[in-house]
Scaffold this motif. Structure first.
Motif, PDB file in Angstrom:
ATOM      1  N   TYR A 238       0.827  -1.217   0.000  1.00  0.00           N
ATOM      2  CA  TYR A 238       0.000   0.000   0.000  1.00  0.00           C
ATOM      3  C   TYR A 238       0.858   1.263   0.000  1.00  0.00           C
ATOM      4  N   GLY A 239       2.159   1.106  -0.262  1.00  0.00           N
ATOM      5  CA  GLY A 239       3.061   2.256  -0.289  1.00  0.00           C
ATOM      6  C   GLY A 239       3.426   2.623  -1.720  1.00  0.00           C
ATOM      7  N   PRO A 240       4.341   3.591  -1.866  1.00  0.00           N
ATOM      8  CA  PRO A 240       4.717   4.074  -3.191  1.00  0.00           C
ATOM      9  C   PRO A 240       5.582   3.076  -3.977  1.00  0.00           C
ATOM     10  N   THR A 241       5.648   3.290  -5.273  1.00  0.00           N
ATOM     11  CA  THR A 241       6.600   2.541  -6.102  1.00  0.00           C
ATOM     12  C   THR A 241       7.985   3.175  -5.932  1.00  0.00           C
ATOM     13  N   GLY A 242       8.999   2.427  -6.322  1.00  0.00           N
ATOM     14  CA  GLY A 242      10.361   2.985  -6.325  1.00  0.00           C
ATOM     15  C   GLY A 242      11.007   3.025  -4.957  1.00  0.00           C
ATOM     16  N   ILE A 243      10.409   2.357  -3.979  1.00  0.00           N
ATOM     17  CA  ILE A 243      11.036   2.287  -2.657  1.00  0.00           C
ATOM     18  C   ILE A 243      10.846   0.864  -2.121  1.00  0.00           C
ATOM     19  N   GLY A 244      11.900   0.361  -1.526  1.00  0.00           N
ATOM     20  CA  GLY A 244      11.823  -0.971  -0.946  1.00  0.00           C
ATOM     21  C   GLY A 244      12.855  -1.075   0.147  1.00  0.00           C
ATOM     22  N   VAL A 245      12.994  -2.266   0.671  1.00  0.00           N
ATOM     23  CA  VAL A 245      13.825  -2.445   1.860  1.00  0.00           C
ATOM     24  C   VAL A 245      14.665  -3.705   1.743  1.00  0.00           C
ATOM     25  N   LEU A 246      15.909  -3.566   2.150  1.00  0.00           N
ATOM     26  CA  LEU A 246      16.708  -4.751   2.452  1.00  0.00           C
ATOM     27  C   LEU A 246      16.995  -4.719   3.946  1.00  0.00           C
ATOM     28  N   TYR A 247      16.464  -5.706   4.658  1.00  0.00           N
ATOM     29  CA  TYR A 247      16.912  -5.910   6.039  1.00  0.00           C
ATOM     30  C   TYR A 247      18.143  -6.801   5.954  1.00  0.00           C
ATOM     31  N   GLY A 248      19.162  -6.479   6.717  1.00  0.00           N
ATOM     32  CA  GLY A 248      20.337  -7.348   6.791  1.00  0.00           C
ATOM     33  C   GLY A 248      20.824  -7.411   8.220  1.00  0.00           C
ATOM     34  N   ARG A 249      21.236  -8.563   8.627  1.00  0.00           N
ATOM     35  CA  ARG A 249      21.828  -8.719   9.958  1.00  0.00           C
ATOM     36  C   ARG A 249      23.063  -7.811  10.030  1.00  0.00           C
ATOM     37  N   ARG A 250      23.166  -7.068  11.106  1.00  0.00           N
ATOM     38  CA  ARG A 250      24.175  -6.011  11.167  1.00  0.00           C
ATOM     39  C   ARG A 250      25.600  -6.527  10.912  1.00  0.00           C
ATOM     40  N   ALA A 251      25.944  -7.641  11.541  1.00  0.00           N
ATOM     41  CA  ALA A 251      27.321  -8.132  11.405  1.00  0.00           C
ATOM     42  C   ALA A 251      27.627  -8.461   9.937  1.00  0.00           C
ATOM     43  N   LEU A 252      26.619  -8.951   9.222  1.00  0.00           N
ATOM     44  CA  LEU A 252      26.835  -9.276   7.800  1.00  0.00           C
ATOM     45  C   LEU A 252      26.989  -8.001   6.986  1.00  0.00           C
ATOM     46  N   LEU A 253      26.065  -7.052   7.200  1.00  0.00           N
ATOM     47  CA  LEU A 253      26.130  -5.797   6.427  1.00  0.00           C
ATOM     48  C   LEU A 253      27.453  -5.089   6.693  1.00  0.00           C
ATOM     49  N   ASP A 254      27.903  -5.115   7.940  1.00  0.00           N
ATOM     50  CA  ASP A 254      29.162  -4.472   8.307  1.00  0.00           C
ATOM     51  C   ASP A 254      30.330  -5.048   7.517  1.00  0.00           C
ATOM     52  N   ALA A 255      30.293  -6.362   7.362  1.00  0.00           N
ATOM     53  CA  ALA A 255      31.423  -7.030   6.716  1.00  0.00           C
ATOM     54  C   ALA A 255      31.341  -6.980   5.187  1.00  0.00           C
ATOM     55  N   MET A 256      30.188  -6.574   4.662  1.00  0.00           N
ATOM     56  CA  MET A 256      30.014  -6.604   3.201  1.00  0.00           C
ATOM     57  C   MET A 256      30.584  -5.349   2.549  1.00  0.00           C
ATOM     58  N   PRO A 257      31.160  -5.478   1.356  1.00  0.00           N
ATOM     59  CA  PRO A 257      31.626  -4.280   0.643  1.00  0.00           C
ATOM     60  C   PRO A 257      30.437  -3.513   0.069  1.00  0.00           C
ATOM     61  N   PRO A 258      30.607  -2.198  -0.149  1.00  0.00           N
ATOM     62  CA  PRO A 258      29.515  -1.451  -0.794  1.00  0.00           C
ATOM     63  C   PRO A 258      29.285  -1.989  -2.194  1.00  0.00           C
ATOM     64  N   TRP A 259      28.090  -1.700  -2.725  1.00  0.00           N
ATOM     65  CA  TRP A 259      27.860  -2.207  -4.100  1.00  0.00           C
ATOM     66  C   TRP A 259      27.774  -1.081  -5.102  1.00  0.00           C
ATOM     67  N   GLN A 260      27.183   0.050  -4.731  1.00  0.00           N
ATOM     68  CA  GLN A 260      27.183   1.187  -5.645  1.00  0.00           C
ATOM     69  C   GLN A 260      27.981   2.297  -4.986  1.00  0.00           C
ATOM     70  N   GLY A 261      28.775   3.003  -5.797  1.00  0.00           N
ATOM     71  CA  GLY A 261      29.558   4.103  -5.247  1.00  0.00           C
ATOM     72  C   GLY A 261      28.910   5.431  -5.576  1.00  0.00           C
ATOM     73  N   GLY A 262      29.145   6.427  -4.743  1.00  0.00           N
ATOM     74  CA  GLY A 262      28.594   7.753  -5.012  1.00  0.00           C
ATOM     75  C   GLY A 262      28.474   8.543  -3.731  1.00  0.00           C
ATOM     76  N   GLY A 263      27.654   9.580  -3.787  1.00  0.00           N
ATOM     77  CA  GLY A 263      27.453  10.430  -2.632  1.00  0.00           C
ATOM     78  C   GLY A 263      26.796   9.664  -1.499  1.00  0.00           C
ATOM     79  N   ASP A 264      27.033  10.097  -0.287  1.00  0.00           N
ATOM     80  CA  ASP A 264      26.377   9.601   0.927  1.00  0.00           C
ATOM     81  C   ASP A 264      26.892   8.250   1.423  1.00  0.00           C
ATOM     82  N   MET A 265      27.492   7.456   0.541  1.00  0.00           N
ATOM     83  CA  MET A 265      27.942   6.130   1.001  1.00  0.00           C
ATOM     84  C   MET A 265      29.410   6.176   1.456  1.00  0.00           C
ATOM     85  N   ILE A 266      30.025   7.354   1.385  1.00  0.00           N
ATOM     86  CA  ILE A 266      31.456   7.449   1.710  1.00  0.00           C
ATOM     87  C   ILE A 266      31.683   8.188   3.026  1.00  0.00           C
TER      88      ILE A 266
END
Ligand SMILES: Cc1ncc(COP(=O)(O)O)c(C=O)c1O
Length: 416
Positions: A238-266
């Protein structure tokens, strides 16, 4: 067990007539008939509160987030982060850092395949199921091509239920990752995710759950499921298009490399090399869908206000009614009759192509989906080119189920 329409209780589990007032689009006509919208598995309609949340953002708060010192930017940032907190609470994640905003389920799965997938090597195995949506198949095929990993597929039975013993047999010491849907979009089957996660964890695999269909129909608790990743899209909730969610266990997300580079992720960028921002921003390169995130927060408020238990009970009642009517309908074959099933009725009608059925129903204002539903392997399993899929939401009524079957009777007249 077969239920006859007359045996079903009359009282709706929620006040559907009142709730329908919340959805402006439900009051329009299509081809001179009141709209009967039964394509909710593709996307659900939006209540005023969601439409208003997006309008309010653009009318009063519009500014880029996370970067500005000015007032509007701070207000917009607060609204966006408040939406993240709503998502966290909705699925019972441990912390907002575990909630990554994406464009949708597809992007969330691709993020995991691109980032977590870098750990996979030749000979490793990825286990999926036969009932997956293409977006939970193709990213893994691409990862297998890149890494030399092998894709394994756990089959389902004639009713469209995952064969758990075979799933267990396919888990082994080489299984690194399991990706499976919580609820199938083509069959409605609901998988016993908690038990499957526990089995996968016993062999040391991480588990991604595709919750695109489930979130709008079942209470989801990622802590209880104990899954490592959970992906879903706002527009089916019932929400908008173009938005979604990835939940990830923190320890896994912490250890994972970024996937897209650009503003805000650095954190810092130098020509000699860059370093990454904290979670979840490490995975949110560029300006996100700010209005969409805020709209998703409003959608979650709406769904919680109605109550997922009440929604599930109402939809189960509708599904039982529709299933009983389907059993009584000559020439109709149901595709998918799992014991645990969400509000999806997939079927074929003898002698008529699903697209013709969809077209004749549309002429009567009844919107259903016809085709392979982005699940071609499911069609192959049942040896059909396509099915008709009616999928229900909290605002659908028995009257609308009747309209569907009146439409199908018309199809039979045309093709008699
Ligand atoms: C089970 C399932 N997974 C994934 C998706 C993809 O969702 P999206 O197109 O919103 O990324 C869908 C959409 O229909 C779906 O039903």
């Amino acid at each position: 067990m077969r239920i006859h329409p007359g045996e079903l209780k009359e009282e709706p589990a929620l006040d559907v007539i009142r709730r329908r007032q919340d959805f402006p689009i439900l009051h329009r006509e299509v081809h001179g008939h009141p709209l009967v919208y039964l394509d909710n598995a593709a996307t659900s309609q939006k209540p005023w509160s969601v439409i208003e949340a997006e309008r309010h953002y653009y009318a009063h708060l519009n500014a880029n987030i996370h970067r500005g010192v000015h007032y509007l930017s701070q207000e917009a940032t607060a609204a966006f982060e408040a939406a993240r907190e709503r998502v966290r609470a909705f699925i019972n994640a441990a912390a907002p850092e575990e909630i990554v905003f994406t464009r949708g389920t597809t992007e969330a799965i691709n993020l995991v395949a691109a980032s977590y997938g870098q750990r996979l090597q030749a000979g490793d195995e990825i286990l999926i199921t036969e009932m997956e949506h293409h977006s939970n198949i193709v990213p893994w095929q691409l990862l297998c091509q890149r890494s030399g990993a092998v894709l394994r597929v756990a089959p389902f039975d004639a009713a469209g239920q995952l064969i758990v013993d075979q799933f267990a047999d396919l888990l082994g010491p080489r299984t690194r990752l399991v990706a499976l849907s919580h609820m199938s979009n083509a069959l409605g089957s609901i998988n016993p995710v908690k038990a499957l996660v526990a089995m996968a964890h016993r062999v040391g695999a991480v588990v991604l759950v595709d919750g695109a269909q489930a979130v709008a129909h079942l209470p989801v608790d990622v802590a209880d499921l104990d899954c490592d990743f959970y992906a879903f899209s706002g527009h089916k909730l019932y929400g908008p298009t173009g938005i979604g969610v990835l939940y990830g266990r923190r320890a896994l997300l912490d250890a994972m490399p970024p996937w897209q580079g650009g503003g805000d992720m650095i954190r810092e960028v130098r020509f000699a090399g860059s370093s990454w921002n904290d979670l979840p921003y490490k995975f949110e390169a560029g300006t996100p869908n700010i209005a969409g995130g805020i709209g998703l927060g409003a959608a979650i408020d709406y769904v919680r206000g109605v109550g997922l238990e009440a929604i599930a009970a109402h939809e189960a009642e509708l599904l039982a009614y529709a299933t009983a009517r389907a059993h009584d309908f000559p020439g109709l074959t149901l595709i998918g009759s799992a014991a645990e099933k969400g509000a999806i009725l997939s079927f074929t009608l003898a002698g008529v192509h699903p697209h013709d059925i969809g077209t004749i129903l549309d002429a009567q204002g009844v919107a259903v989906r016809t085709g392979h539903h982005c699940a071609m392997p499911v069609m192959e399993h049942f040896a059909v080119p396509a099915t008709v899929r009616a999928s229900f939401a909290l605002y659908n009524t028995r009257h609308e189920v009747d309209a569907l079957f009146a439409g199908l009777a018309r199809v039979q007249e045309v093709f008699a």
